[in-house]
Write an enzyme that holds these catalytic residues in place. Structure first.
Site, PDB file in Angstrom:
ATOM      1  CG  HIS A   1      -4.395 -36.042  15.851  1.00  0.00           C
ATOM      2  ND1 HIS A   1      -4.365 -37.300  16.394  1.00  0.00           N
ATOM      3  CD2 HIS A   1      -5.470 -35.999  15.022  1.00  0.00           C
ATOM      4  CE1 HIS A   1      -5.367 -38.015  15.881  1.00  0.00           C
ATOM      5  NE2 HIS A   1      -6.054 -37.247  15.058  1.00  0.00           N
TER       6      HIS A   1
ATOM      7  CE  LYS B   1       7.165  -2.888  10.572  1.00  0.00           C
ATOM      8  NZ  LYS B   1       6.454  -2.689   9.321  1.00  0.00           N
TER       9      LYS B   1
ATOM     10  CD  GLU C   1       9.289  -6.041   7.183  1.00  0.00           C
ATOM     11  OE1 GLU C   1       8.971  -4.935   6.683  1.00  0.00           O
ATOM     12  OE2 GLU C   1       9.092  -6.328   8.376  1.00  0.00           O
TER      13      GLU C   1
ATOM     14  CE  LYS D   1      -3.403   2.370   2.873  1.00  0.00           C
ATOM     15  NZ  LYS D   1      -4.338   2.294   3.997  1.00  0.00           N
TER      16      LYS D   1
ATOM     17  N   GLY E   1      -4.800  -1.968   5.084  1.00  0.00           N
ATOM     18  CA  GLY E   1      -3.984  -3.096   4.611  1.00  0.00           C
ATOM     19  C   GLY E   1      -4.647  -4.442   4.855  1.00  0.00           C
ATOM     20  NE  ARG E   2      -6.564  -3.800  10.814  1.00  0.00           N
ATOM     21  CZ  ARG E   2      -5.949  -2.638  10.850  1.00  0.00           C
ATOM     22  NH1 ARG E   2      -4.802  -2.485  10.224  1.00  0.00           N
ATOM     23  NH2 ARG E   2      -6.468  -1.611  11.506  1.00  0.00           N
TER      24      ARG E   2
ATOM     25  CD  GLU F   1      -1.880  -4.737  11.279  1.00  0.00           C
ATOM     26  OE1 GLU F   1      -0.740  -5.224  11.295  1.00  0.00           O
ATOM     27  OE2 GLU F   1      -2.447  -4.399  10.225  1.00  0.00           O
TER      28      GLU F   1
HETATM   29  O1  F6P Z   1       2.885  -3.724   9.877  1.00  0.00           O
HETATM   30  C1  F6P Z   1       1.577  -3.459   9.659  1.00  0.00           C
HETATM   31  C2  F6P Z   1       1.221  -3.029   8.252  1.00  0.00           C
HETATM   32  O2  F6P Z   1       1.191  -1.659   8.140  1.00  0.00           O
HETATM   33  C3  F6P Z   1      -0.107  -3.641   7.872  1.00  0.00           C
HETATM   34  O3  F6P Z   1      -1.176  -2.918   8.312  1.00  0.00           O
HETATM   35  C4  F6P Z   1       0.016  -3.762   6.404  1.00  0.00           C
HETATM   36  O4  F6P Z   1      -0.876  -4.704   5.940  1.00  0.00           O
HETATM   37  C5  F6P Z   1       1.451  -4.188   6.260  1.00  0.00           C
HETATM   38  O5  F6P Z   1       2.144  -3.484   7.275  1.00  0.00           O
HETATM   39  C6  F6P Z   1       2.074  -3.950   4.922  1.00  0.00           C
HETATM   40  O6  F6P Z   1       2.057  -2.592   4.555  1.00  0.00           O
HETATM   41  P1  F6P Z   1       2.218  -2.147   3.038  1.00  0.00           P
HETATM   42  O7  F6P Z   1       1.098  -2.743   2.261  1.00  0.00           O
HETATM   43  O8  F6P Z   1       2.182  -0.658   3.048  1.00  0.00           O
HETATM   44  O9  F6P Z   1       3.533  -2.667   2.547  1.00  0.00           O
END
Ligand code: F6P
Length: 685
Positions: free
Chosen positions: A400, A544, A228, A222, A283-284, A369
């Site tokens: 199990h 972070k 990452e 987003k 995002g979620r 979240e």
């Molecule tokens: O770490 C939380 C978050 O901001 C989530 O809400 C989101 O889904 C994810 O990181 C990834 O963010 P982006 O889509 O901006 O890379």
């Protein structure tokens, strides 16, 4: 607009507390069923979508009769929903009011699947971006058709065989869960991979399965600043270019899903290969947006649209059904009963369907979240519990593993059991499915009714020890919901996900918290904040920011300051003590660190392996000279990697400068070197 009142101030909340105090010792599921033969009649609901979707094989049966509730409790829970005014909060959601108060944004994932706006003015939403939803869907439609049909070619003229979605959190979990859940509808000769972890292993292991000529990378973010994702995307691009040797080929192999056009184009992805969404998509909650591109590629656009339609059908139900008939509302209220009055810490999601094996993982983010907040919208510390810990696994595997504790442990663990009536794989005349379903029915029954001491004594006989008898008793009285549907289809899955999304919304509204907040203006000033996003979920932001500081210090033990005695220094000292050779083997020559450390011969090579030897590299801490070819972002990159210091902040093209590497281990990562691609490295002194 509901403004964040403390839930404990509602009179229905107080009434529920009194009811809990007076009933919880005596409320017993066996007795409740014995005394009321119509209990199931009272406490179940069947939802089927209204006419427009009725062609779909979608309906959801919610059986909530095995809960520790009676008529008075259920009525008081509904009273709470009325007092909070859930219907008007729901209208605020559906009409685009800025209910995400911390970011002053609308919350419009419902607009991404809104197929009623044309025909019904009640569904029209006036928020910038909403009118772009359908053009983006068209873009997804054309693109996914082109890739699936083989019309979209890679740089050597071959069709795409593998897609790699690079994203994390909401930009990963939704597509992962849905493509798994709908695997039965997938194009089997298109391999879908998902890379999320910053651990290079995730990317390296994935690339081993990919051919650069036939792989499409989908960079899903987003913000397009998530550390990452951008790091993984840069390394994927480097891997691709090490084969394709021409940046113009990126256009055939990289697309982006984002709200951030500037960052996407700076990365090198053409605007026409970008699929847009908007800041009002959390995002979620984003799998319905362009983030769902990998879903459309895997199951085809028609199925993707059916998924959206299923969610829209559930939106209609949630928006219009009376509270006492409303599935998301009922799930939310019953959840609050355990979370806030019984003190349950967790809620388990237990799908009896292998295809839904990622369902709990997905809602771990969706719920935790969203509702993992301790401050109300108007800034008060809550004096009650908010979001539960969400966890679970597919049945019967969980049986199990952890069910022992759910049945006979000391904790009350409310659970949702989910199952399709019909299997998509009815092998052996559905023998497997009959066994699966027998377990799906048996577990809630065992949890609710248990096994009494008398029953155990009859079973084990007179010679059994007291200890054996006691250990075989199941106290029962453990609550659960059972949720059943005809079969897993895209439409059904859309409805199911939306049902849980709205449950989360109702609970967050009752608790007075902002379930949709993502970021606040920067509260921590951070020198390198321009490099990667630091604005994030507030609960993860702090970690972070600390990680970014630590990343800079990792290269230089002497700089490790400002941490407690256990946090970093001992680990750095420990790693410094590791023999140099093992670093080299682990990071450079061996395919996996496990092999390297065990001293066993490499069984296969890392996808980055060959580049290591062919690239110039720095050997150890010390001074080196580099010539600047293109100074764009150079200083930022070097500094943010925190492995070197530069004598001057501003570097000009063409000049030679000395840089001093303070890293204490060999800099052997291809990724790192590639980040400095514009720089020609003069071998070290
Ligand atoms: O770490 C939380 C978050 O901001 C989530 O809400 C989101 O889904 C994810 O990181 C990834 O963010 P982006 O889509 O901006 O890379």
């Amino acid at each position: 607009m509901a403004g964040g009142k403390l839930a404990s101030n509602y009179s229905a909340w107080k009434k529920l507390q009194t009811l809990y105090d007076s009933t919880h010792k005596s409320l017993n599921l066996r007795e409740l069923f014995d005394s009321d033969p119509k209990r199931f009649e009272k406490y179940h609901r069947i939802w089927t979508p209204s006419s427009d979707s009725s062609k779909q094989n979608t309906s959801i049966l919610l059986d909530f009769s095995k809960n520790l509730i009676n008529e008075q409790i259920f009525e008081t829970l509904l009273e709470l929903a009325r007092e909070v005014d859930i219907p008007s909060a729901t209208e605020d959601l559906f009409t685009g009011k800025h209910i995400n108060t911390s970011e002053d944004r609308a919350v419009l994932h419902i607009a991404l699947r809104n197929f009623s706006a044309q025909s019904d003015p009640k569904w029209a939403i006036s928020e910038p971006g909403v009118d772009e939803v359908h053009p983006v869907l068209e873009h997804i439609h054309h693109f996914s058709d082109a890739v699936r049909s083989g019309e979209w070619k890679g740089y050597t003229g071959k069709s795409i065989k593998s897609i790699v979605n690079i994203g994390i959190g909401g930009s990963d979990l939704g597509p992962v869960m849905v493509t798994e859940a709908l695997k039965a509808y997938s194009k089997r000769d298109l391999n879908a991979h998902f890379v999320s972890n910053i651990d290079g292993t995730h990317l390296a292991e994935t690339l081993l399965k990919c051919d650069p000529e036939t792989t499409l990378f989908i960079v899903a973010s987003k913000t397009f600043t998530t550390q990452e994702t951008i790091t993984n995307a840069e390394s994927a691009r480097a891997w691709f270019l090490s084969h394709a040797h021409d940046r113009s080929h990126i256009a055939r192999h990289f697309v982006a899903l984002s709200t951030n056009t500037k960052a996407v184009t700076e990365f090198g992805i053409a605007k026409e290969n970008m699929f847009q969404f908007w800041d009002w998509v959390g995002g979620r909650y984003s799998l319905w947006s362009a983030i769902g591109l990998s879903i459309a590629l895997v199951i085809g656009y028609e199925n993707f649209e059916s998924l959206l339609n299923g969610a829209h059908a559930m939106d209609k139900h949630f928006r219009t059904a009376p509270l006492e008939q409303n599935l998301p509302v009922i799930l939310a209220l019953v959840g609050i009963w355990y979370n806030d009055f019984y003190g349950s810490q967790t809620h388990a999601l237990l799908p009896y369907d292998q295809y839904l094996n990622k369902f709990a993982d997905y809602f771990q983010q969706g719920d935790m979240e969203s509702n993992g907040k301790f401050v109300t919208k108007d800034g008060h510390r809550v004096d009650y519990q908010t979001g539960p810990i969400i966890w679970g696994a597919a049945g019967t595997n969980g049986q199990h593993s952890f069910y022992q504790l759910v049945h006979q442990g000391t904790k009350l663990i409310p659970a949702d059991f989910l199952a399709p009536a019909t299997s998509l794989n009815p092998i052996e005349s559905s023998k497997h499915h009959r066994i699966l379903l027998s377990n799906f029915f048996a577990q809630p029954e065992a949890l609710a009714f248990g096994k009494t001491e008398d029953e155990v004594r009859k079973e084990v006989g007179a010679n059994a020890t007291e200890a054996l008898v006691k250990s075989k008793v199941f106290e029962g009285n453990r609550p659960s919901n059972s949720i059943m549907f005809p079969v897993v289809t895209p439409h059904l899955l859309g409805a199911l996900i939306a049902m849980y999304e709205h449950k989360i919304f109702v609970q967050g509204t009752i608790w007075g918290i902002n379930s949709f907040g993502e970021a606040l203006p920067p509260i921590i000033s951070y020198k390198y904040s321009h490099a990667f996003k630091i604005l994030d979920q507030m609960g993860v932001e702090l970690g972070k920011v600390l990680a970014k500081n630590i990343l800079k210090q990792l290269g230089s033990p002497g700089d490790v300051k400002g941490h407690d005695s256990s946090s970093i220094s001992p680990f750095i000292e420990h790693s410094v003590m590791l023999p140099h050779s093992s670093h080299r083997r682990a990071t450079a020559t061996a395919p996996s660190s496990a092999n390297a450390l065990a001293g066993s011969p490499p069984s296969r090579r890392s996808p980055f392996h060959s580049d290591y030897n062919s690239k110039p590299r720095f050997k150890r801490v010390g001074s080196y000279q580099i010539r600047i070819v293109d100074n764009k972002e150079l200083y930022k990159d070097l500094a943010s990697e925190a492995i070197c210091s530069i004598d001057r902040p501003k570097l000009e093209n063409g000049e030679k400068v000395d840089i001093n590497f303070t890293e204490f281990r060999p800099v052997t990562s291809y990724t790192w070197i590639d980040k400095k691609e514009p720089v020609i490295l003069v071998p070290g002194k």
